[in-house]
Design an enzyme around this catalytic site. Sequence first.
Site, PDB file in Angstrom:
ATOM      1  N   ASN A 142      38.861  43.108  43.480  1.00 27.24           N
ATOM      2  CA  ASN A 142      39.066  42.983  42.049  1.00 27.24           C
ATOM      3  C   ASN A 142      37.705  42.630  41.428  1.00 27.24           C
ATOM      4  OD1 ASN A 142      40.263  42.593  39.443  1.00 27.24           O
ATOM      5  ND2 ASN A 142      42.172  42.028  40.459  1.00 27.24           N
ATOM      6  N   LYS A 196      48.450  50.121  35.420  1.00 23.21           N
ATOM      7  CA  LYS A 196      48.032  48.862  34.798  1.00 23.21           C
ATOM      8  C   LYS A 196      48.972  47.772  35.309  1.00 23.21           C
ATOM      9  CE  LYS A 196      46.092  45.923  32.116  1.00 23.21           C
ATOM     10  NZ  LYS A 196      44.751  45.432  32.517  1.00 23.21           N
ATOM     11  N   CYS A 215      43.567  38.353  39.291  1.00 23.76           N
ATOM     12  CA  CYS A 215      43.051  38.645  37.953  1.00 23.76           C
ATOM     13  C   CYS A 215      42.277  37.456  37.405  1.00 23.76           C
ATOM     14  CB  CYS A 215      44.164  38.997  36.984  1.00 23.76           C
ATOM     15  SG  CYS A 215      43.495  39.362  35.345  1.00 23.76           S
ATOM     16  N   GLY A 238      43.168  40.798  29.736  1.00 20.94           N
ATOM     17  CA  GLY A 238      44.240  39.798  29.741  1.00 20.94           C
ATOM     18  C   GLY A 238      45.604  40.396  30.058  1.00 20.94           C
ATOM     19  N   GLY A 248      35.173  49.214  44.082  1.00 16.48           N
ATOM     20  CA  GLY A 248      34.112  48.479  43.403  1.00 16.48           C
ATOM     21  C   GLY A 248      32.942  49.426  43.218  1.00 16.48           C
ATOM     22  N   ASN A 265      48.719  41.974  42.419  1.00 14.05           N
ATOM     23  CA  ASN A 265      47.464  41.461  41.872  1.00 14.05           C
ATOM     24  C   ASN A 265      47.494  39.938  41.955  1.00 14.05           C
ATOM     25  OD1 ASN A 265      45.289  40.728  40.304  1.00 14.05           O
ATOM     26  ND2 ASN A 265      45.953  41.839  38.479  1.00 14.05           N
ATOM     27  N   ASN A 275      35.214  43.036  31.428  1.00 15.86           N
ATOM     28  CA  ASN A 275      36.416  43.170  30.617  1.00 15.86           C
ATOM     29  C   ASN A 275      37.223  41.889  30.669  1.00 15.86           C
ATOM     30  OD1 ASN A 275      39.303  43.414  31.959  1.00 15.86           O
ATOM     31  ND2 ASN A 275      37.836  44.267  33.436  1.00 15.86           N
TER      32      ASN A 275
HETATM   33  C1  FMN Z   1      39.277  47.443  31.943  1.00 19.07           C
HETATM   34  C2  FMN Z   1      39.748  47.025  33.310  1.00 19.07           C
HETATM   35  C3  FMN Z   1      41.049  46.538  33.484  1.00 19.07           C
HETATM   36  C4  FMN Z   1      41.502  46.131  34.739  1.00 19.07           C
HETATM   37  N1  FMN Z   1      42.796  45.711  34.887  1.00 19.07           N
HETATM   38  C5  FMN Z   1      43.266  45.402  36.126  1.00 19.07           C
HETATM   39  C6  FMN Z   1      44.638  45.056  36.323  1.00 19.07           C
HETATM   40  O1  FMN Z   1      45.450  45.062  35.378  1.00 19.07           O
HETATM   41  N2  FMN Z   1      45.056  44.747  37.587  1.00 19.07           N
HETATM   42  C7  FMN Z   1      44.197  44.767  38.655  1.00 19.07           C
HETATM   43  O2  FMN Z   1      44.622  44.499  39.769  1.00 19.07           O
HETATM   44  N3  FMN Z   1      42.892  45.114  38.501  1.00 19.07           N
HETATM   45  C8  FMN Z   1      42.420  45.430  37.261  1.00 19.07           C
HETATM   46  N4  FMN Z   1      41.088  45.806  37.115  1.00 19.07           N
HETATM   47  C9  FMN Z   1      40.196  45.825  38.294  1.00 19.07           C
HETATM   48  C10 FMN Z   1      40.060  47.228  38.878  1.00 19.07           C
HETATM   49  O3  FMN Z   1      41.316  47.720  39.326  1.00 19.07           O
HETATM   50  C11 FMN Z   1      39.055  47.250  40.045  1.00 19.07           C
HETATM   51  O4  FMN Z   1      39.508  46.353  41.029  1.00 19.07           O
HETATM   52  C12 FMN Z   1      37.653  46.846  39.620  1.00 19.07           C
HETATM   53  O5  FMN Z   1      37.366  47.342  38.334  1.00 19.07           O
HETATM   54  C13 FMN Z   1      36.566  47.298  40.592  1.00 19.07           C
HETATM   55  O6  FMN Z   1      36.476  48.706  40.675  1.00 19.07           O
HETATM   56  P1  FMN Z   1      35.425  49.584  39.816  1.00 19.07           P
HETATM   57  O7  FMN Z   1      34.092  48.951  39.963  1.00 19.07           O
HETATM   58  O8  FMN Z   1      35.519  50.967  40.382  1.00 19.07           O
HETATM   59  O9  FMN Z   1      35.908  49.536  38.398  1.00 19.07           O
HETATM   60  C14 FMN Z   1      40.624  46.203  35.854  1.00 19.07           C
HETATM   61  C15 FMN Z   1      39.317  46.682  35.677  1.00 19.07           C
HETATM   62  C16 FMN Z   1      38.872  47.105  34.436  1.00 19.07           C
HETATM   63  C17 FMN Z   1      37.474  47.622  34.289  1.00 19.07           C
END
Ligand code: FMN
Lengths: 258, 301
Positions: B191, B44, B129, B71, B242, B126, B68
């Site tokens: 992201n 995280k 965000c 934050g 993604g 990151n 989501n």
């Molecule tokens: C609940 C949630 C929290 C996330 N928190 C972060 C984060 O703290 N830092 C970050 O770089 N990406 C964060 N992401 C983005 C994911 O790392 C990823 O880039 C994005 O969800 C796309 O991949 P996916 O479609 O397989 O989920 C978050 C995604 C989700 C769903």
Amino acid sequence: MKQGLTKILSNSAVQDYFHLVFKWDKSLPVPQPGQFLNLRVADSTVPLLRRPFAFSGYDANKGICSIIYQIKGRGTQILSSKKSDDTLDFTGPLGNTFLPFSSNHHNILMAGGVGLGPVLFFAEVLINRNLPFEFIFGARTKQLIPLSLLKIIPNLTLCTDDGTEGFKGTAVDFLKETDKDRLKRSTVFACGPYAMMKAAYQVCRKNGSPCYVSMEQIMACGMGACMGCVVEKKGRDGKYLRVCAEGPVFEAGEIEWT
Amino acid sequence: MDLKVKIGGQSLSNPIGVASGTYGYGIEYKDYLDLSIIGAIYTKALTLLPREGNAPPRIIETPSGMLNSIGLANVGVDAFITEKMPQLKPYSCAVIANIAGSTEREYLQVVERLEGCKGIWGYEINISCPNVSHGGMAFGTDPAVAEKLTQSIRKTATRPLIIKLSPNVTDISAIAKAVENGGADAVSCINTLVGMVIDTSKKEPVLANKTGGLSGPAIRPVGVALTYMVKKAVKIPVIGMGGIMTADDAVQYLLAGASAIQIGTANFVDTQTPLKVLDGIREYCKRENIGKISDFHQFIE
Ligand SMILES: Cc1cc2nc3c(=O)[nH]c(=O)nc-3n(C[C@H](O)[C@H](O)[C@H](O)COP(=O)(O)O)c2cc1C
Ligand SMILES: Cc1cc2nc3c(=O)[nH]c(=O)nc-3n(C[C@H](O)[C@H](O)[C@H](O)COP(=O)(O)OP(=O)(O)OC[C@H]3O[C@@H](n4cnc5c(N)ncnc54)[C@H](O)[C@@H]3O)c2cc1C
Ligand code: FES
């Protein structure tokens, strides 16, 4: 905590609810009242996320568990179409429990509508341990009372908003009329609509009785990883509690009620 | 068959990663999956101080996806080092710290603290965000700013440095080139995409933060296309993500030019996804006679 597949034994409509009974192998962790399962209802991307449901009972001898649910949207609609022998994809048991509790207190269990599941399971455990309790169930009207599910309860008070069955008024209205001295010596455990749990807490606070509630929030992981399922913590200082990890059962005073 | 991935002079045992924010600090999943089979766990987002995150509701499902607005809720870098890292010790997976900040100084302070912590494989910065006003998105949308931030972190970071790109930009290739110039060892993309769901009966957005980040299978074609474009723009490895749910999805990313992949939202749906995707990639390689990761990159111009 585990992810697994199990077999559905029955999935029957009871008034406004569904009672889903499924196998729970002895090798699986023993579920506790208050804990929940996260169910994947379809092997597709719509719906995508798992859906959380509280255990409503566990029979160790028979190796079965159950949940009680209501159709809300697409996920629960699909769940309601499942038949016996279908597969159930779960993670769980998740979250904390109503236990342990002080057994020298009088216990008042309150359920509103589909909040029945976890409270019924708690009642089952109390019955098995020969501990006395009172059970208050509230619904809008007589037709919505799932009597067949409530038949195991000895000290049952039914409340309906329209007075078509039992006490006329909400479960909290009934709680308010409980003898003050007895209420002071009681611990209240509640699960139901947000407004009901909030009102139950207010009555308890006035009387200095401990109050435990089982909260709901939209979830993704169900296991404390995503930080998605929070409710605000008491204090208005922007602190949060995860329903899936710190809850779903909270001492009601921990929550910032809105 | 050799599925090792080389980034910044170090290697990952396989191309499977679990995406930041979807895997907590790794240990949340330890009862569900042998963490050692995963190539890399991206933590995280870590910030200098603990963060409580946004008001709820923070999540809502969307067609084949979810929004989501967490934050950046996290325990803070110090608690991560003292409380979380020791619990990851038994597992052989690489631990990559995902880092967020609201100023360049904050990013650097987090990296400095992590430099003193053993067992961390590398950093994923990151700069993308969408859920906090100073969550780094400003760093991710301007190539010059992104390059300067990368340069500064590069001076402090002795471990592999990955910059995570935002899809919420007009030209992702320009940002990718800029961070490559700044000294990044790899880029990861994508992201989440900015999205909103409105409750029509209440006439208000479902998320308290109003908007959130869209993830899951719904964004997969976007992720694959941007991975392809970024790969064309830079020489450093690209880590694609993604909407990956299956091995076939992951193979799409590898064919598009990714050297490694990350699984995010799918972990919520099926905790066994990393294992299934790894097994499936191995089978694909066998069937298609692919000997190493770079062999995937020869097919699509
Ligand atoms: C609940 C949630 C929290 C996330 N928190 C972060 C984060 O703290 N830092 C970050 O770089 N990406 C964060 N992401 C983005 C994911 O790392 C990823 O880039 C994005 O969800 C796309 O991949 P996916 O479609 O397989 O989920 C978050 C995604 C989700 C769903
Ligand atoms: C700990 C816990 C225990 C629960 N126990 C029960 C139970 O025993 N019986 C029962 O009928 N329901 C229970 N719920 C509520 C149940 O999870 C929702 O009714 C269900 O997820 C609705 O899904 P849907 O696809 O039909 O509805 P939709 O409205 O289409 O769902 C959309 C999204 O919102 C989420 N969602 C919608 N309503 C709720 C809600 N009230 N709480 C949490 N998430 C919600 C869904 O999971 C889904 O992600 C519980 C919820 C929690 C958090
Ligand atoms: S649902 Fe992910 S932390 Fe509770």
